[in-house]
Design an enzyme around this catalytic site. Sequence first.
Site, PDB file in Angstrom:
ATOM      1  N   CYS A  75       0.830  -1.202   0.000  1.00 39.90           N
ATOM      2  CA  CYS A  75       0.000   0.000   0.000  1.00 39.90           C
ATOM      3  C   CYS A  75       0.864   1.252   0.000  1.00 39.90           C
ATOM      4  O   CYS A  75       1.776   1.395   0.829  1.00 39.90           O
ATOM      5  CB  CYS A  75      -0.931  -0.001   1.217  1.00 39.90           C
ATOM      6  SG  CYS A  75      -1.994   1.446   1.304  1.00 39.90           S
ATOM      7  N   GLN A 286     -20.097  -9.811  11.031  1.00 39.69           N
ATOM      8  CA  GLN A 286     -18.639  -9.968  11.012  1.00 39.69           C
ATOM      9  C   GLN A 286     -18.080  -9.322   9.748  1.00 39.69           C
ATOM     10  O   GLN A 286     -18.616  -9.493   8.651  1.00 39.69           O
ATOM     11  CB  GLN A 286     -18.259 -11.448  11.051  1.00 39.69           C
ATOM     12  CG  GLN A 286     -18.526 -12.124  12.373  1.00 39.69           C
ATOM     13  CD  GLN A 286     -17.536 -11.744  13.450  1.00 39.69           C
ATOM     14  OE1 GLN A 286     -16.509 -11.103  13.191  1.00 39.69           O
ATOM     15  NE2 GLN A 286     -17.825 -12.124  14.684  1.00 39.69           N
ATOM     16  N   TYR A 315     -25.687 -11.968  22.589  1.00 41.22           N
ATOM     17  CA  TYR A 315     -25.018 -10.967  21.734  1.00 41.22           C
ATOM     18  C   TYR A 315     -25.115 -11.447  20.283  1.00 41.22           C
ATOM     19  O   TYR A 315     -24.126 -11.556  19.572  1.00 41.22           O
ATOM     20  CB  TYR A 315     -23.560 -10.770  22.145  1.00 41.22           C
ATOM     21  CG  TYR A 315     -23.339 -10.541  23.618  1.00 41.22           C
ATOM     22  CD1 TYR A 315     -23.359  -9.257  24.151  1.00 41.22           C
ATOM     23  CD2 TYR A 315     -23.099 -11.604  24.480  1.00 41.22           C
ATOM     24  CE1 TYR A 315     -23.156  -9.040  25.504  1.00 41.22           C
ATOM     25  CE2 TYR A 315     -22.890 -11.396  25.835  1.00 41.22           C
ATOM     26  CZ  TYR A 315     -22.928 -10.121  26.343  1.00 41.22           C
ATOM     27  OH  TYR A 315     -22.723  -9.908  27.691  1.00 41.22           O
ATOM     28  N   GLU A 336     -29.967  -9.630  21.921  1.00 45.17           N
ATOM     29  CA  GLU A 336     -29.087  -8.600  21.381  1.00 45.17           C
ATOM     30  C   GLU A 336     -29.615  -7.244  21.831  1.00 45.17           C
ATOM     31  O   GLU A 336     -30.831  -7.010  21.826  1.00 45.17           O
ATOM     32  CB  GLU A 336     -29.055  -8.689  19.848  1.00 45.17           C
ATOM     33  CG  GLU A 336     -28.417  -7.523  19.136  1.00 45.17           C
ATOM     34  CD  GLU A 336     -26.953  -7.321  19.474  1.00 45.17           C
ATOM     35  OE1 GLU A 336     -26.592  -6.172  19.781  1.00 45.17           O
ATOM     36  OE2 GLU A 336     -26.197  -8.307  19.437  1.00 45.17           O
ATOM     37  N   ASP A 384     -21.046 -14.112  22.027  1.00 50.70           N
ATOM     38  CA  ASP A 384     -20.179 -13.380  21.100  1.00 50.70           C
ATOM     39  C   ASP A 384     -20.153 -11.919  21.558  1.00 50.70           C
ATOM     40  O   ASP A 384     -20.695 -11.040  20.891  1.00 50.70           O
ATOM     41  CB  ASP A 384     -20.702 -13.511  19.669  1.00 50.70           C
ATOM     42  CG  ASP A 384     -19.755 -12.904  18.638  1.00 50.70           C
ATOM     43  OD1 ASP A 384     -18.654 -12.463  19.022  1.00 50.70           O
ATOM     44  OD2 ASP A 384     -20.131 -12.856  17.451  1.00 50.70           O
ATOM     45  N   CYS A 411     -13.411 -11.639  20.462  1.00 43.06           N
ATOM     46  CA  CYS A 411     -12.581 -10.765  19.636  1.00 43.06           C
ATOM     47  C   CYS A 411     -11.469 -10.136  20.462  1.00 43.06           C
ATOM     48  O   CYS A 411     -10.784  -9.230  19.993  1.00 43.06           O
ATOM     49  CB  CYS A 411     -13.426  -9.677  18.974  1.00 43.06           C
ATOM     50  SG  CYS A 411     -14.296  -8.601  20.125  1.00 43.06           S
TER      51      CYS A 411
END
Length: 459
Positions: A75, A286, A315, A336, A384, A411
């Site tokens: 890049c 995602q 979630y 959620e 999640d 995550c």
Amino acid sequence: MAAPVTKDQELELDVESLAYGGNGVARTDGFVVFVRRGLPGDRVRARVTKVKRSHAEALAVEVLQPGPQHVDAPCSHYPACGGCRFQDLAYETQLSQKQAWVRDAFQRIGGIAEPPLEEIVPCEPEIFHYRNKMEYSFAPSPSGPVIGFHKAGRWDEVLDIQKCWLTTDLGNAIREAVRDWAREEGLEPYSQEDNTGYLRHLVVRQGRNTDQVLVQLVTAPGEKFERGYLVDVLRRFPEVKSIHWSVNDRPAEVTNLPTELLYGDGWIEEELSGLRFRVRPNAFLQTNTWMADKLYALARDAAGLTGDETVWDLYCGIGTIGLSMAANALTVWGIEVSEESVACALENAELNGITNAAFFAGNVGEVVEELLDRSGAPGVVVVDPPRAGLAGKALKRLGAIGAPRIVYVSCNPTTLASDAKVLGEQWGYELVRARPIDMFPHTPHVECVALLEKRPEIS
């Protein structure tokens, strides 16, 4: 004992490894220095930016001798752009570092001497062009508005992006078309410094398996553009199926806002795990479509469903994980906090003819006991959570419910390890296996799918 370095001092350092978060680890006289832009094996000249009793922080200002894992970044905006950290680090080394971060988190934070860690899943088929959602900022320039990303470490400077290697050719072309439109219309970019100007953000979401695109323009208050002309500009791309406009009247740089539909349907669709999903502007999906399929497959494998289980999908976002498990479960119940995501989840169940799944809006920590009354005891709980992990109330109530299996999609390995420790020490769960997965090459982020099982009570 005083630190052996001082602020603004320049040092020659050999970078040994990467700490979690992406800074290089070096030492001078045994004293640890975390080096931003330092890669393993590099010898660098670095300027000290902060000194603490236990360590110092520094910025690499020159690579004196690149290490064997150092590669050329493709890049032209690298490393000024803040979007990528590791384009100049060999991908195999990126993977090994992320594997090491997850292992270290389980050992250091989770207190698990030998974590049952499986080999990290690499990003395939490509390590570039993988993002299905891009958020850009507008900024002024001598030639008119530019659209790009904040410079690394700066909130007040935006880099004019000509080609981003994380999106597709189509995504780059749409961004360029909106930039040209903004210049033609003479619209002024918003300034964070004095809260003046108009154009704030551009969001582009792509259904990578459906070739459908959603575009969201975020401005300051007031309709200062001709909406029909913006629609005409974007409809030059046949893939654009949904165009939205949002108004942000606060200083905060956010895009998760109510939208007004300017053109098309209120959503685009994506295909994952053999199912079709509707995605609205503020719904969570995602960001790497290719790897989301692999992530959901790992979650299904960890769940080990036989068809008799009540599954909780906490979630749940737009229902992707829970709906992908529904065919092998008795019932699926999703929670959620985002009402828009729940609306998508309900739509997605209907879209795919799935009748054994239900979704509700609410804060997980506050509604799991009500969910228990509705659904009965879960056989498998899938979580999640956001980067902060399971909030204290959610963790405590989930532990007390005592589902036989918890599938934890993480995550953030540090909060995963912390939550696994609490679930183990206080609620009798054992970490059975965990597998990292590289959703975001060239960044410090790493996902992980972990299986925790309730240990049998000893009478």
